[in-house]
Design an enzyme around this catalytic site. Structure first.
Site, mmCIF file in Angstrom:
data_model
loop_
_atom_site.group_PDB
_atom_site.id
_atom_site.type_symbol
_atom_site.label_atom_id
_atom_site.label_comp_id
_atom_site.label_asym_id
_atom_site.label_seq_id
_atom_site.Cartn_x
_atom_site.Cartn_y
_atom_site.Cartn_z
ATOM 1 N N HIS A 148 12.183 -24.764 10.380
ATOM 2 C CA HIS A 148 11.482 -25.700 11.459
ATOM 3 C C HIS A 148 11.620 -27.009 10.817
ATOM 4 O O HIS A 148 11.600 -27.214 9.596
ATOM 5 C CB HIS A 148 9.860 -25.306 11.363
ATOM 6 N N ASP A 206 6.737 -21.484 4.057
ATOM 7 C CA ASP A 206 6.132 -22.046 5.533
ATOM 8 C C ASP A 206 5.676 -20.521 6.422
ATOM 9 O O ASP A 206 6.380 -20.091 6.825
ATOM 10 C CB ASP A 206 7.408 -22.775 6.357
ATOM 11 N N GLN A 224 4.379 -18.724 10.900
ATOM 12 C CA GLN A 224 4.519 -17.609 11.687
ATOM 13 C C GLN A 224 4.316 -16.344 11.396
ATOM 14 O O GLN A 224 4.052 -15.486 12.130
ATOM 15 C CB GLN A 224 5.928 -17.734 12.340
ATOM 16 N N LYS A 259 -2.086 -21.710 15.266
ATOM 17 C CA LYS A 259 -1.232 -20.616 15.513
ATOM 18 C C LYS A 259 -1.986 -19.104 15.300
ATOM 19 O O LYS A 259 -1.524 -18.004 15.525
ATOM 20 C CB LYS A 259 0.139 -20.463 14.761
ATOM 21 N N CYS A 314 11.801 -26.539 17.786
ATOM 22 C CA CYS A 314 11.907 -27.418 16.576
ATOM 23 C C CYS A 314 12.832 -26.807 15.545
ATOM 24 O O CYS A 314 12.593 -27.252 14.438
ATOM 25 C CB CYS A 314 10.468 -27.725 15.908
#
Lengths: 401, 304
Positions: free
Chosen positions: A119, A194, A197, A220, A361
């Site tokens: 991202h 990261d 998600q 999220k 993104c």
């Protein structure tokens, strides 16, 4: 009515999301998830009952906020199996990654490794540091977009930091984090995940993973927007220089010097988003109550259903591996030369199905693959089999246009 | 091509709404890029196409499919329709300015600028005629205008106003006609055509007024046309007006009953029939006929 996963009563869960009463089919949770009323209620509690400062004011309301924020930190710590003082509240994943990138003290010649599916949040900070002399190396994925361990093993030598997307928002593929971390540590590199998600959909045990830093967003994972988390091993957090400094990050100051707080407070500059933090903790509690293993299973089952039907349509190309088990709740696809925005808009206009379209993104990956973008379906706890059937029905209609 | 239509539609809607103003800006950007041979980057065209098709899919997938496939063609058709409509509107506007009606001189079709047709209405003078009104036949050729009250200033313009005291559209036209009459460069003739038979007797009175004093008919017209309280069916009230303009009402009354006066009126009616008049007011300005209560600018345009 029970859904595919017996442990999860989707119909009961859906009642916690008033927006679904509008008859919409929301399949854009990888961008922003819906918020259950418990989260909204928890935030309203702050505004209605104790809208004051934490950690500063000594009055009753101030003490109440301090207590609630402290509780929130403990809940989030439990959510990750971390210690409360290893949880730093931020604005979002982007801020968390930037905090590490700018505080770690990387010097000219230090090597940082990322994947080719990052991202922009986990690409631009390193691009920026590369201008100042760090070496930014990218691990190209396999043909099916899964992680290329061999290339990683080649490049890990001499790396200072491995900063990788845990579950890609592009295709839903999760990297083998545990193995990557083990190898990285063997080579003396730190690992930043990261996990924007992965955290909302999978059980993340930071101790088991042995990850050094982990970044994620509240919006999220059923939480409010403007909230994020940075997990860091305490001894590493202690070594980091604060990125943003100011109010509440210091114990004392003179006109020329400052004595900083210990982590996590030294990273939380200025008045914090208390309502958001309380809401975020409520979201974490909500997810723990449902059980993240159940969530993963539910999403994978729905993904299987959609993938199986999509692959029957001539001209549909799913980004990433065809096996839905490898893509969690994400189905990123293109249909022949059709504009992905058109597919998303048609789904929205014809059946109130909300999916994302574009480059998500991850422009760098799409540019490297000469693709304009994709339509992306991202599933979550409130999605049902019936909604998946409707999605397939509408995609079939669009294909026939 | 849809962006051109969007630009027009959203520009108009943008006058009233900020949301549409933003869309109009996007449409403008899109159109500008297209005419400079670049790709529209705002995605407005795709958004519009998808929104339209998507909504249609709910009702008729077949129709949605056809529109989706031929969207560009349909957009072109709309553009052409728009251009044609625009040309017609421009012509209509031009006609409205010149003739007080979008459809041209003395036409009475629908006009968007005068939706109620107020500027084209007239009081029929041929109620029993099977012939439809024919603006082409209006003429002053062979019409003896010396029979009618006139105000000759030896000017270069000749205005002949054929009106009816009791007709609403003549009364409506009067203020503009008065403006013409007040001009120094206009010779003026007034012919009373009693489209409403109950006012026929006023023609006799008017002729007597004209006989008594050639300038008095102007004052008489002013009072009759501008008063809402005078009953035009009541002789006594008309003679009151005669008195007001400084004439002897007994004399005028006597005159109006004379056979000679009636003959003049009949002769006037017979002359007016030669004009081909089918409604009042009809105004001839330098020979060109205008039917209906037009704005002053329409009359003024016909002056030399």
């Amino acid at each position: 009515m029970f859904n595919l996963v017996v442990e999860m009563n989707t119909q009961k869960i859906r009642k916690d999301f008033p927006v679904l009463e509008k008859g919409i089919i929301y399949m854009d949770s990888a961008c922003v998830s819906l918020k259950p009323q418990q989260v909204v209620k928890a935030m309203n509690c702050y505004y209605n009952e104790f809208p004051a400062c934490a950690g500063r004011s000594m009055h009753k309301l101030g003490e109440k906020v301090t207590e609630e924020v402290s509780k929130a930190r403990k809940i989030i710590a439990k959510f990750f199996n971390a210690k409360p003082n290893e949880i730093v509240f931020t604005k979002n994943t982007t801020e968390s990654i930037n905090l590490v990138a700018n505080s770690l003290g990387l010097k000219k010649g230090d090597k940082v490794i990322t994947t080719d599916k990052e991202h922009n949040s986990n690409l631009l900070p390193w691009q920026n540091l590369a201008k100042r002399g760090i070496i930014h190396e990218i691990i190209k994925s396999n043909e099916d977009n899964t992680f290329n361990m061999d290339k990683f093993k080649e490049k890990i030598k001499g790396a200072k930091l491995v900063s990788m997307v845990h579950t890609s928002n592009l295709d839903g593929v999760t990297i083998p984090a545990e193995e990557i971390i083990k190898i990285a540590h063997e080579h003396g590199a730190l690992v930043l995940l990261d996990a924007a998600q992965s955290v909302p959909h999978k059980e993340i045990n930071v101790k088991k993973l042995d990850v050094d830093f982990l970044a994620c967003s509240g919006h999220k994972m059923l939480g409010p927007s403007g909230t994020g988390i940075l997990y860091g091993k305490y001894h590493l957090l202690e070594k980091l220089e604060p990125f943003l400094i100011g109010g509440d990050t210091v114990i004392d100051t003179t006109y020329t010097t400052a004595e900083f707080e210990k982590p996590p407070e030294k990273f939380e500059a200025g008045l914090q988003n208390y309502a958001g933090i309380i809401g975020l903790a409520e979201a974490a509690r909500y997810l723990m109550k449902i059980g993240r293993k159940n969530i993963s299973k539910h999403e994978t089952e729905l993904n299987k259903k959609i993938t199986n039907e999509l692959l029957k349509i001539d001209g549909i190309k799913i980004i990433g591996p065809e096996d839905p088990e490898l893509r969690s709740g994400i189905i990123s696809f293109n249909y022949k030369d059709a504009d992905p925005h058109e597919i998303a808009l048609l789904l929205d206009s014809s059946a109130d199905i909300m999916v994302r379209s574009g480059a998500h993104c991850v422009h760098s990956w799409f540019n490297a693959h000469n693709l304009k973008g994709s339509a992306r379906v991202s599933l979550y706890i409130y999605n049902t089999e019936e909604e998946c059937d409707k999605l397939i029905e509408e995609i079939n209609k669009i294909v026939e246009l | 091509m849809i962006c051109i239509i969007a630009l027009i539609v959203f520009s108009i809607l943008g006058i009233f709404s900020a949301t549409h103003r933003q869309l109009a800006k996007e449409a403008f950007d899109c159109v500008f890029r297209r005419i400079t041979f670049r790709k529209c980057e705002s995605g407005l065209d795709i958004r519009l196409k998808s929104r339209i098709t998507g909504r249609l899919m709910k009702r008729s997938p077949i129709l949605a499919s056809k529109i989706h496939r031929h969207f560009e063609l349909i957009s072109w058709a709309f553009i052409i329709l728009f251009i044609v409509s625009f040309i017609y509107v421009a012509i209509g506007g031009y006609n409205y300015y010149l003739y007080g009606n979008c459809n041209g001189p003395n036409e009475d079709g629908f006009c968007i600028f005068d939706p109620l047709g107020e500027k084209s209405k007239f009081s029929e003078t041929q109620s029993c005629s099977a012939e439809p009104p024919n603006p082409e036949s209006l003429t002053l050729f062979n019409v003896d205008l010396s029979l009618f009250p006139s105000y000759d200033k030896n000017a270069e313009n000749d205005v002949v106003f054929i009106g009816c005291y009791g007709c609403p559209y003549t009364r409506k036209a009067y203020p503009a006609i008065k403006k013409l009459l007040d001009r120094k460069d206009v010779n003026f003739v007034f012919a009373h055509f009693p489209a409403k038979e109950s006012t026929y007797f006023i023609s006799n009175i008017l002729n007597c007024i004209n006989e008594a004093d050639k300038d008095k008919f102007i004052e008489f017209n002013e009072l009759i046309f501008t008063s809402d309280t005078i009953s035009l069916k009541n002789e006594d009230e008309i003679f009151e007006v005669v008195e007001k303009i400084g004439l002897d009402k007994k004399e005028i009354k006597h005159c109006s009953y004379l056979e000679r006066t009636h003959e003049i009126t009949k002769l006037q009616m017979s002359e007016l029939q030669k004009t081909g008049i089918y409604g009042t007011p009809t105004v001839f300005i330098n020979g060109e006929a205008v039917v209906g209560p037009k704005p002053y600018r329409v009359y003024k345009r016909l002056l030399k």
